[in-house]
Write a protein that holds these residues in place. Structure first.
Motif, PDB file in Angstrom:
ATOM      1  N   LYS A  22      42.843  -8.311  -3.318  1.00 30.16           N
ATOM      2  CA  LYS A  22      43.547  -7.780  -4.488  1.00 30.16           C
ATOM      3  C   LYS A  22      42.857  -6.512  -4.995  1.00 30.16           C
ATOM      4  CE  LYS A  22      45.620 -11.968  -6.367  1.00 30.16           C
ATOM      5  NZ  LYS A  22      45.582 -12.903  -7.502  1.00 30.16           N
ATOM      6  N   LYS A  23      41.522  -6.533  -5.082  1.00 33.89           N
ATOM      7  CA  LYS A  23      40.784  -5.357  -5.532  1.00 33.89           C
ATOM      8  C   LYS A  23      40.990  -4.191  -4.565  1.00 33.89           C
ATOM      9  CE  LYS A  23      37.062  -7.668  -8.023  1.00 33.89           C
ATOM     10  NZ  LYS A  23      35.622  -7.964  -8.047  1.00 33.89           N
ATOM     11  N   TYR A  25      43.573  -3.724  -2.561  1.00 31.85           N
ATOM     12  CA  TYR A  25      44.960  -3.234  -2.708  1.00 31.85           C
ATOM     13  C   TYR A  25      45.105  -2.377  -3.961  1.00 31.85           C
ATOM     14  CZ  TYR A  25      46.599  -6.333   1.029  1.00 31.85           C
ATOM     15  OH  TYR A  25      46.808  -6.943   2.234  1.00 31.85           O
ATOM     16  N   LYS A  26      44.472  -2.855  -5.063  1.00 27.65           N
ATOM     17  CA  LYS A  26      44.535  -2.082  -6.300  1.00 27.65           C
ATOM     18  C   LYS A  26      43.886  -0.700  -6.115  1.00 27.65           C
ATOM     19  CE  LYS A  26      44.748  -5.754  -9.737  1.00 27.65           C
ATOM     20  NZ  LYS A  26      44.055  -6.433 -10.838  1.00 27.65           N
ATOM     21  N   GLY A  30      45.851   2.719  -6.346  1.00 30.20           N
ATOM     22  CA  GLY A  30      45.364   3.721  -7.302  1.00 30.20           C
ATOM     23  C   GLY A  30      45.135   5.073  -6.632  1.00 30.20           C
TER      24      GLY A  30
END
Length: 179
Positions: A22-23, A25-26, A30
Protein backbone atom coordinates in the motif's frame (compact mmCIF):
# COMPACT_ATOMS: atom_id res chain seq x y z
CA UNK A 1 1.46 -24.63 19.12
CA UNK A 2 4.18 -24.36 16.74
CA UNK A 3 1.65 -24.53 14.01
CA UNK A 4 -0.31 -21.75 15.62
CA UNK A 5 2.76 -19.61 16.01
CA UNK A 6 3.76 -20.22 12.36
CA UNK A 7 0.31 -19.24 11.23
CA UNK A 8 0.51 -16.06 13.35
CA UNK A 9 3.86 -15.23 11.83
CA UNK A 10 2.56 -15.90 8.36
CA UNK A 11 -0.42 -13.69 9.07
CA UNK A 12 1.84 -10.95 10.43
CA UNK A 13 4.08 -11.28 7.38
CA UNK A 14 1.09 -10.95 5.03
CA UNK A 15 -0.11 -7.83 6.86
CA UNK A 16 3.34 -6.30 6.75
CA UNK A 17 3.68 -7.06 3.05
CA UNK A 18 0.20 -5.65 2.38
CA UNK A 19 1.09 -2.44 4.25
CA UNK A 20 4.37 -2.12 2.38
CA UNK A 21 2.53 -2.70 -0.90
CA UNK A 22 0.00 0.00 0.00
CA UNK A 23 2.82 2.43 0.88
CA UNK A 24 4.62 1.57 -2.35
CA UNK A 25 1.43 2.10 -4.40
CA UNK A 26 0.78 5.40 -2.64
CA UNK A 27 4.35 6.58 -3.35
CA UNK A 28 4.07 5.44 -6.97
CA UNK A 29 0.70 7.15 -7.44
CA UNK A 30 2.06 10.31 -5.74
CA UNK A 31 5.06 10.38 -8.11
CA UNK A 32 2.81 9.88 -11.15
CA UNK A 33 0.41 12.58 -9.91
CA UNK A 34 3.35 14.98 -9.37
CA UNK A 35 4.62 14.29 -12.88
CA UNK A 36 1.14 14.75 -14.35
CA UNK A 37 0.59 18.01 -12.46
CA UNK A 38 3.95 19.32 -13.73
CA UNK A 39 3.08 18.32 -17.31
CA UNK A 40 -0.37 19.90 -16.95
CA UNK A 41 1.18 23.19 -15.76
CA UNK A 42 3.62 23.14 -18.68
CA UNK A 43 0.76 22.58 -21.13
CA UNK A 44 -1.30 25.36 -19.53
CA UNK A 45 1.68 27.74 -19.88
CA UNK A 46 2.11 26.64 -23.48
CA UNK A 47 -1.59 27.28 -24.16
CA UNK A 48 -1.28 30.71 -22.56
CA UNK A 49 1.74 31.56 -24.77
CA UNK A 50 -0.10 30.29 -27.85
CA UNK A 51 -3.16 32.37 -26.94
CA UNK A 52 -1.02 35.48 -26.50
CA UNK A 53 0.72 34.84 -29.82
CA UNK A 54 -2.65 34.28 -31.51
CA UNK A 55 -3.93 37.59 -30.14
CA UNK A 56 -0.76 39.34 -31.35
CA UNK A 57 -1.21 37.84 -34.80
CA UNK A 58 -4.88 38.85 -34.94
CA UNK A 59 -3.91 42.43 -34.02
CA UNK A 60 -1.14 42.40 -36.64
CA UNK A 61 -3.58 41.06 -39.24
CA UNK A 62 -6.02 43.88 -38.59
CA UNK A 63 -3.17 46.39 -38.77
CA UNK A 64 -2.00 44.94 -42.09
CA UNK A 65 -5.55 44.98 -43.45
CA UNK A 66 -5.83 48.67 -42.56
CA UNK A 67 -2.48 49.35 -44.24
CA UNK A 68 -3.56 47.42 -47.33
CA UNK A 69 -6.76 49.45 -47.54
CA UNK A 70 -4.74 52.66 -47.19
CA UNK A 71 -2.36 51.56 -49.97
CA UNK A 72 -5.29 50.62 -52.19
CA UNK A 73 -6.75 54.07 -51.60
CA UNK A 74 -3.44 55.65 -52.52
CA UNK A 75 -3.18 53.48 -55.62
CA UNK A 76 -6.66 54.53 -56.73
CA UNK A 77 -5.75 58.18 -56.15
CA UNK A 78 -2.57 57.71 -58.20
CA UNK A 79 -4.56 56.03 -60.98
CA UNK A 80 -6.98 58.95 -61.00
CA UNK A 81 -4.07 61.39 -61.14
CA UNK A 82 -2.51 59.41 -63.99
CA UNK A 83 -5.80 59.43 -65.91
CA UNK A 84 -6.09 63.18 -65.35
CA UNK A 85 -2.54 63.76 -66.58
CA UNK A 86 -3.16 61.58 -69.60
CA UNK A 87 -6.26 63.64 -70.40
CA UNK A 88 -4.25 66.85 -70.04
CA UNK A 89 -1.56 65.45 -72.31
CA UNK A 90 -4.24 64.50 -74.84
CA UNK A 91 -5.59 68.06 -74.72
CA UNK A 92 -2.10 69.50 -75.16
CA UNK A 93 -1.49 67.25 -78.15
CA UNK A 94 -4.86 68.18 -79.65
CA UNK A 95 -4.17 71.90 -79.14
CA UNK A 96 -0.76 71.54 -80.70
CA UNK A 97 -2.18 69.91 -83.84
CA UNK A 98 -0.08 68.85 -86.79
CA UNK A 99 1.23 65.86 -84.84
CA UNK A 100 1.24 62.60 -86.71
CA UNK A 101 -0.64 59.60 -85.37
CA UNK A 102 2.69 57.87 -84.74
CA UNK A 103 3.95 60.77 -82.62
CA UNK A 104 0.63 60.80 -80.78
CA UNK A 105 1.10 57.14 -79.87
CA UNK A 106 4.57 57.96 -78.57
CA UNK A 107 2.96 60.53 -76.30
CA UNK A 108 0.55 57.86 -75.04
CA UNK A 109 -2.63 59.36 -76.49
CA UNK A 110 -4.73 58.76 -79.58
CA UNK A 111 -4.98 61.76 -81.92
CA UNK A 112 -8.26 62.82 -83.35
CA UNK A 113 -7.76 64.27 -86.82
CA UNK A 114 -7.68 68.03 -87.41
CA UNK A 115 -9.89 69.19 -90.27
CA UNK A 116 -7.88 72.08 -91.62
CA UNK A 117 -4.35 73.40 -91.24
CA UNK A 118 -5.46 76.84 -90.14
CA UNK A 119 -7.29 75.55 -87.04
CA UNK A 120 -4.29 73.43 -86.11
CA UNK A 121 -1.77 76.28 -86.29
CA UNK A 122 -0.36 77.49 -82.99
CA UNK A 123 1.91 80.54 -83.03
CA UNK A 124 5.25 79.39 -81.54
CA UNK A 125 5.86 82.85 -80.07
CA UNK A 126 2.62 82.68 -78.05
CA UNK A 127 3.25 79.19 -76.76
CA UNK A 128 5.09 79.14 -73.44
CA UNK A 129 7.51 76.23 -73.32
CA UNK A 130 7.99 74.56 -69.95
CA UNK A 131 11.49 74.73 -68.50
CA UNK A 132 13.38 71.78 -67.07
CA UNK A 133 12.51 71.33 -63.41
CA UNK A 134 15.96 69.93 -62.64
CA UNK A 135 18.38 72.46 -64.21
CA UNK A 136 15.85 75.24 -64.95
CA UNK A 137 17.91 76.23 -68.01
CA UNK A 138 16.80 74.04 -70.87
CA UNK A 139 13.33 73.32 -72.28
CA UNK A 140 11.52 70.35 -70.70
CA UNK A 141 10.83 67.89 -73.52
CA UNK A 142 10.75 64.53 -71.73
CA UNK A 143 7.74 62.97 -70.02
CA UNK A 144 8.71 60.92 -66.96
CA UNK A 145 7.04 57.54 -66.57
CA UNK A 146 5.05 56.30 -64.66
CA UNK A 147 4.00 59.73 -63.26
CA UNK A 148 3.75 61.35 -66.76
CA UNK A 149 5.09 64.77 -65.78
CA UNK A 150 6.63 66.81 -68.58
CA UNK A 151 9.49 67.94 -66.40
CA UNK A 152 13.06 67.41 -67.65
CA UNK A 153 15.38 68.12 -70.54
CA UNK A 154 17.45 65.49 -72.40
CA UNK A 155 20.59 66.54 -70.52
CA UNK A 156 19.05 65.95 -67.11
CA UNK A 157 17.37 62.74 -68.31
CA UNK A 158 20.71 60.90 -68.18
CA UNK A 159 21.08 61.44 -64.43
CA UNK A 160 17.51 61.71 -63.14
CA UNK A 161 16.45 58.81 -60.94
CA UNK A 162 13.10 60.30 -59.98
CA UNK A 163 10.65 62.91 -61.23
CA UNK A 164 11.71 66.33 -59.90
CA UNK A 165 8.04 67.33 -59.43
CA UNK A 166 6.57 64.42 -57.48
CA UNK A 167 9.73 62.41 -56.61
CA UNK A 168 8.24 59.22 -58.06
CA UNK A 169 10.95 56.76 -59.06
CA UNK A 170 11.13 56.72 -62.81
CA UNK A 171 10.84 53.62 -64.91
CA UNK A 172 11.60 55.40 -68.19
CA UNK A 173 11.00 58.62 -70.08
CA UNK A 174 9.46 59.52 -73.44
CA UNK A 175 10.26 62.54 -75.57
CA UNK A 176 7.27 64.78 -76.05
CA UNK A 177 7.17 66.60 -79.38
CA UNK A 178 5.33 69.85 -78.83
CA UNK A 179 4.80 71.47 -82.25
Amino acid sequence: MEKFSNSLMAEELRRTLAERRKKHYKALIGAVEELLVRKLREKEAEIERATRRHNELVARESQLRAQAEAWQGRAKAQEAAAASLQAQLQQAVNKCGGVSAEEGLVLGAGISGVDDAESAYVDPERMKRPSCKACRKMEATLVMLPCRHLSICPGCDRTALACPLCLTLRSSSVEAILC
